[in-house]
Design an enzyme around this catalytic site. Sequence first.
Site, PDB file in Angstrom:
ATOM      1  CD1 TRP A 177      -2.067 102.017   6.062  1.00 34.32           C
ATOM      2  CD2 TRP A 177      -3.014 103.879   5.273  1.00 34.32           C
ATOM      3  NE1 TRP A 177      -1.062 102.824   5.602  1.00 34.32           N
ATOM      4  CE2 TRP A 177      -1.608 103.988   5.121  1.00 34.32           C
ATOM      5  CE3 TRP A 177      -3.815 104.942   4.850  1.00 34.32           C
ATOM      6  CZ2 TRP A 177      -0.990 105.099   4.554  1.00 34.32           C
ATOM      7  CZ3 TRP A 177      -3.213 106.050   4.284  1.00 34.32           C
ATOM      8  CH2 TRP A 177      -1.812 106.121   4.145  1.00 34.32           C
ATOM      9  CE  LYS A 211      -1.250  92.163   7.069  1.00 37.74           C
ATOM     10  NZ  LYS A 211      -1.542  93.404   7.804  1.00 37.74           N
ATOM     11  N   PRO A 212      -5.902  92.445   6.890  1.00 34.99           N
ATOM     12  CG  PRO A 212      -7.368  93.175   8.563  1.00 34.99           C
ATOM     13  CD  PRO A 212      -6.712  91.938   8.010  1.00 34.99           C
ATOM     14  CB  SER A 213      -3.852  98.161   6.825  1.00 33.39           C
ATOM     15  OG  SER A 213      -3.112  99.079   7.603  1.00 33.39           O
ATOM     16  CD  GLU A 214       0.391  97.044   9.676  1.00 33.30           C
ATOM     17  OE1 GLU A 214      -0.377  96.644   8.776  1.00 33.30           O
ATOM     18  OE2 GLU A 214       1.610  96.892   9.637  1.00 33.30           O
ATOM     19  N   GLY A 229       2.132  99.309  -0.814  1.00 34.50           N
ATOM     20  CA  GLY A 229       3.270 100.051  -1.335  1.00 34.50           C
ATOM     21  C   GLY A 229       4.162  99.185  -2.222  1.00 34.50           C
ATOM     22  CB  THR A 230       6.356 100.109  -5.078  1.00 35.06           C
ATOM     23  OG1 THR A 230       5.247 100.622  -5.838  1.00 35.06           O
ATOM     24  CG2 THR A 230       7.328  99.437  -6.035  1.00 35.06           C
ATOM     25  CG  LEU A 267       8.267  78.115  -8.865  1.00 37.90           C
ATOM     26  CD1 LEU A 267       8.393  76.778  -9.575  1.00 37.90           C
ATOM     27  CD2 LEU A 267       8.491  79.256  -9.852  1.00 37.90           C
ATOM     28  CD  GLU A 287      -4.290  96.219  -8.793  1.00 39.06           C
ATOM     29  OE1 GLU A 287      -3.789  97.275  -9.231  1.00 39.06           O
ATOM     30  OE2 GLU A 287      -4.942  95.446  -9.494  1.00 39.06           O
ATOM     31  N   GLY A 322       1.901 101.352  -5.794  1.00 40.22           N
ATOM     32  CA  GLY A 322       1.807 102.811  -5.680  1.00 40.22           C
ATOM     33  C   GLY A 322       1.706 103.523  -7.025  1.00 40.22           C
ATOM     34  CB  CYS A 340      -3.278 103.607  -5.439  1.00 39.29           C
ATOM     35  SG  CYS A 340      -4.915 103.108  -5.960  1.00 39.29           S
ATOM     36  CD  GLU A 360       2.249 105.992  -3.602  1.00 46.60           C
ATOM     37  OE1 GLU A 360       2.864 105.123  -2.973  1.00 46.60           O
ATOM     38  OE2 GLU A 360       1.159 105.795  -4.157  1.00 46.60           O
TER      39      GLU A 360
END
Length: 489
Positions: free
Chosen positions: A159, A183-186, A237-238, A252, A258, A260, A292, A393
């Site tokens: 976001w 799929k974007p952030s909610e 996020g990680t 597989l 990408e 935090g 980030c 973070e």
Amino acid sequence: MPSPGTHDETPRPLLIGGEFLPGRSQLPPLESINPATGQLNHRVAAAGPDDVDDAVATATEAARAKAWRHMLSPQRAAILHRIGELMLRDSDRFARLQMLENGKVWAECAAQVKSAAATFRYYASVCETLGSELTPSRGHYLSMTVHEPYGVVAAITPWNSPLTMEAQKIAPALAAGNAVILKPSEITPSTALELGRIALEAGLPPGLLNVLPGTGTTAGAALVEHPGVKMVSFTGGTASGRRIAEAAARKLMPVALELGGKSPHIVFADADLEAAVDAVAGGIFEGSGQSCVAGSRLFVQRSVFDQVLQMVSDKANRLRVDLPDASGAEMGPLASFAQRERVEAMVEAARASGAGIVAGGARPHDARLAAGAFYLPTVIAGIDNRATIAQQEIFGPVLCAMPFDDEDDLIAQANDSAYGLASGIWTADYRRALRVARALEAGTVWINTYKQLSIATPFGGFKDSGLGREKGLSGLRLYQQAKGLYLGL
Ligand code: NAD
């Protein structure tokens, strides 16, 4: 589509196969809340597993269609160029949608639209110019490497800078010949839907870009696990990245992650301190620290530590925190009330364990901002690099300031982090700058500048900050697999 900011009752639809549809999943819609005011912007349909099935089916068909697979690269490039042009035509609308959904100040939202449009133009050029390779032959044959798309790629975005991340994934994935399910952030679903609308207008065949707003655990997880999805490009996020990598390992399937960061921003005593302090403040407070690459750990050589701490704190105290569309606003709210609670809880835990709050550490007192998720620019000192607040973070406007004695001490502290995304060095000594740059475990090092980003330069993380590199020429290859071709002579 209804205009942004209106309280329409019908949730904004999903984009599947070139059509805007309510979706089959019957899940409660997402509520887009303006973090500057707490008011409802609009509702957006939430995709579920049935919608994921539909999107994968249509994307698979579109990816296999001869019209797309055999499209000449200049034609594909022309579509990408057109998407970039239309984004600029509608730039105010894009910027406003992002500002309403994540609260970034207008100037930053507007700059991000331009940058996202430039990403489409860049990958249009790459698409048209990047060739296959003739490899050295070891016999009576011609050997070549050609690069082919995976088929259906899932792009999952956060976001904080939705449009930037969406462009960074969709432009190269399409340039590489794939179909994409985004799929974007909610929290920020709307710029993705707008991008889908514009791509159709630009002439992208239906089904090549599908947009499924929804939650990570429902729509996101269903996408990652779907057998028809052949590659996932994720920014977030990680912890989420690790879950996605585990699911990908079972299939597989390649992933680009990408994640935090907890980036060290380093100031040596010989640096131009005014310029360094400007960059340190910009590096952590821009976007309310929800970046980030935020330079969230400040390391200052001990002889100038008190002076720099004072300068940074003065800057934090003077920063104009305001409504995102107020003229001259330098910092808006956090992107959500949940994120502000998270930031507040982390700062309070640090305070309780003895950290000194040198600036901020509270909500603003301005009554005009009381309904929003605002938090003051905060500077923390009196801690060492092992403190929880210096290791986790925060993703908020919180800077941890710490002294160092010499280069060895600095490098040991700077690298003592699970993350390795970015870093910054301020010094007048170019030899030292290059020495330290090579010693830092980070995917990006800035010397006497910070947060400059070029779409032509590969970007990604060391350690827990990610896998793979987006951007640049390799950012297109990320979405292709190499094939060896031998022609007997
Ligand atoms: P997040 O991981 O909670 O969510 C990111 C996206 O992943 C969202 O769309 C979410 O719905 C989805 N998601 C969550 N769990 C999922 C799962 N199990 N399967 C599939 N999808 C899932 O992150 P966030 O809170 O939206 O964003 C903040 C984080 O993103 C920060 O850690 C930040 O550092 C990171 N980030 C990294 C970069 C980078 O380029 N390295 C850029 C921006 C943000």
